[in-house]
Enzyme design. Structure first.
Site, PDB file in Angstrom:
ATOM      1  CE1 TYR A 146      27.127   6.659  29.376  1.00 56.92           C
ATOM      2  CE2 TYR A 146      28.345   5.380  27.774  1.00 56.92           C
ATOM      3  CZ  TYR A 146      28.203   6.526  28.522  1.00 56.92           C
ATOM      4  OH  TYR A 146      29.126   7.530  28.412  1.00 56.92           O
ATOM      5  CE  LYS A 195      33.023  13.740  42.419  1.00 53.23           C
ATOM      6  NZ  LYS A 195      34.182  14.662  42.448  1.00 53.23           N
ATOM      7  CG  ASP A 227      37.179  14.945  40.596  1.00 51.50           C
ATOM      8  OD1 ASP A 227      37.573  13.844  41.042  1.00 51.50           O
ATOM      9  OD2 ASP A 227      36.730  15.848  41.324  1.00 51.50           O
ATOM     10  CG  ASP A 251      31.995   6.855  26.521  1.00 51.44           C
ATOM     11  OD1 ASP A 251      32.775   6.648  25.566  1.00 51.44           O
ATOM     12  OD2 ASP A 251      30.909   7.466  26.386  1.00 51.44           O
ATOM     13  CG  ASP A 255      36.854   9.501  23.561  1.00 39.54           C
ATOM     14  OD1 ASP A 255      36.715   8.275  23.414  1.00 39.54           O
ATOM     15  OD2 ASP A 255      36.260  10.340  22.842  1.00 39.54           O
TER      16      ASP A 255
HETATM   17  C1  IPM Z   1      32.419   4.281  22.528  1.00 36.66           C
HETATM   18  C2  IPM Z   1      31.349   5.169  21.971  1.00 36.66           C
HETATM   19  C3  IPM Z   1      30.019   4.562  22.328  1.00 36.66           C
HETATM   20  C4  IPM Z   1      29.942   4.489  23.842  1.00 36.66           C
HETATM   21  C5  IPM Z   1      28.792   5.288  21.769  1.00 36.66           C
HETATM   22  C6  IPM Z   1      28.887   5.491  20.286  1.00 36.66           C
HETATM   23  C7  IPM Z   1      27.512   4.599  22.146  1.00 36.66           C
HETATM   24  O1  IPM Z   1      31.467   6.469  22.430  1.00 36.66           O
HETATM   25  O2  IPM Z   1      32.506   3.118  22.108  1.00 36.66           O
HETATM   26  O3  IPM Z   1      33.179   4.753  23.383  1.00 36.66           O
HETATM   27  O4  IPM Z   1      29.630   5.471  24.491  1.00 36.66           O
HETATM   28  O5  IPM Z   1      30.213   3.414  24.366  1.00 36.66           O
HETATM   29 MN    MN Z   2      33.268   6.779  23.628  1.00 43.55          MN
END
Ligand code: IPM
Ligand code: MN
Length: 360
Positions: A146, A195, A227, A251, A255
């Site tokens: 990133y 990985k 994975d 990231d 989620d």
């Molecule tokens: C998070 C979000 C951010 C990230 C985006 C919005 C830049 O997805 O905080 O997880 O990827 O870090």
């Molecule tokens: Mn995110």
């Protein structure tokens, strides 16, 4: 105690949920004799509209002048005409990446656990849910893909683009130490994600984490390929305690971890660096589809404020008072729309805040 907090409410439901957290902090201040002051600044689509950029320098300066930062959420809907055709560096997300880097926040903690009162919301098979789920993703936040070199070019008339994953030994060492220290206060198990069967950056990650592990002989270390981790999270989430990852893997996996708790509207996060000044935000996004309808669940942001009290201001008792009040409201059966189930009482976002404030 006197503390000054910069508030980046952001977009969508951001202003509603940060209002909830501010109301809770004001109640804590009243009850425990602290003075919290708040300063609202722009970041995200709202900042783009007002200034043309997602994170004006003034916002960065004011965050640096504060004791800590409370963030709502940034970003618009998929087809939002205000951001649709913006170049990458002017998108709202670029503002979020930039504030993390400007404040040096390399360590992002994303706890995912099942709230007993919400166990029914877990989308996993019941026997898996019953084994419990209580893990923390420790995500490296200001390195890797990133922030690496990226670009576009053309070779023989064929356009291409690239992003690079680069980690230095000290960058991996410091995030690994955060993970091992945290594990010491928990169940003493770190799973390090990479990985390494393909990526050179992952091989360095693995070597470095193992070198740091020697300082923590009381903590067990497991390596896991990313994975396989995606699979293990839904197969047997109870095996995880502290999960340490690079920026991009964290990231994605955070989620997934949040989703399997069934209550992404409940999960808080902290981002810290070398100082006590942190950035605290809910794990969920700006949810533009429900913004302004008083439907949003403020609990993730309220619990982020509790993390701020504990981790930035060393106020564990006050933090616990917030967490206890949230649990009490849930035990009494109150639910916002996102966590509603049969037989429970549905309340608006602002009512949820009020109920929590009353129980502090
Ligand atoms: C998070 C979000 C951010 C990230 C985006 C919005 C830049 O997805 O905080 O997880 O990827 O870090
Ligand atoms: Mn995110």
């Amino acid at each position: 105690m006197k503390k000054h907090i910069a508030v980046l409410a952001g977009d969508g439901i951001g202003p509603e949920i940060t209002d909830g957290a501010i109301a809770v902090l004001n109640k804590i201040g009243e009850k425990y004799g602290h003075e919290f002051t708040f300063e609202h600044r722009l970041m995200g689509v709202c900042a783009i509209e007002a200034t043309g950029e997602p994170l004006p320098q003034h916002t960065i300066d004011r965050c640096l002048a504060s004791d800590s930062v409370l963030l709502g959420a940034v970003g618009g809907a998929v087809n939002d005409p205000r951001i649709n055709n913006l170049p990458g560096h002017l998108r709202p997300e670029a503002g979020l990446l930039k504030i993390r880097a400007a404040l040096g926040l390399y360590s992002n903690l994303r706890p995912a656990k099942l709230f007993p009162a919400l166990a029914g919301a877990c989308p996993l098979r019941r026997d898996l849910a019953e084994r419990g789920l209580d893990l923390v993703v420790v995500r490296e936040l200001i390195g890797g893909t990133y922030f690496g070199e990226r670009g576009r070019g053309e070779e023989n008339g064929v356009p291409y683009a690239y992003d690079t994953e680069k980690y230095s030994v000290p960058e991996v060492e410091r995030i690994a130490r955060i993970a091992f220290e945290l594990a010491r206060k928990r169940r003493k198990h770190v799973t390090s994600i990479d990985k390494a069967n393909v990526l050179e950056s992952s091989r360095l990650w693995r070597e470095t984490v193992h070198a740091v592990a020697k300082e923590y002989p009381d903590v067990e270390l497991t390596d896991m390929l990313v994975d396989n981790t995606a699979m293990q999270l839904v197969k047997n989430p109870a095996q995880f305690d502290v999960v340490v990852t690079s920026n991009i893997f964290g990231d994605i996996l955070s989620d997934e971890a949040a989703m399997i708790t069934g209550s992404i509207g409940m999960l808080a996060s902290s981002s810290l660096g070398a100082t006590k000044r942190g950035l605290y935000e809910p794990i969920h996004g700006s949810a533009p589809d429900i913004a302004g309808k008083d439907l949003a669940n403020p609990i993730a942001t309220i619990l982020s404020a509790a993390m701020m009290l504990r981790d930035s201001f060393d106020l564990p008792e006050e933090a616990k008072a917030i967490e206890d009040a949230v649990n009490k409201v849930l035990d009494e059966g109150y639910r916002t729309a996102d966590i509603l189930s049969e037989g429970k009482t549905q309340v608006k976002g602002s009512e949820m805040t009020k109920l929590i404030v009353e129980r502090i």
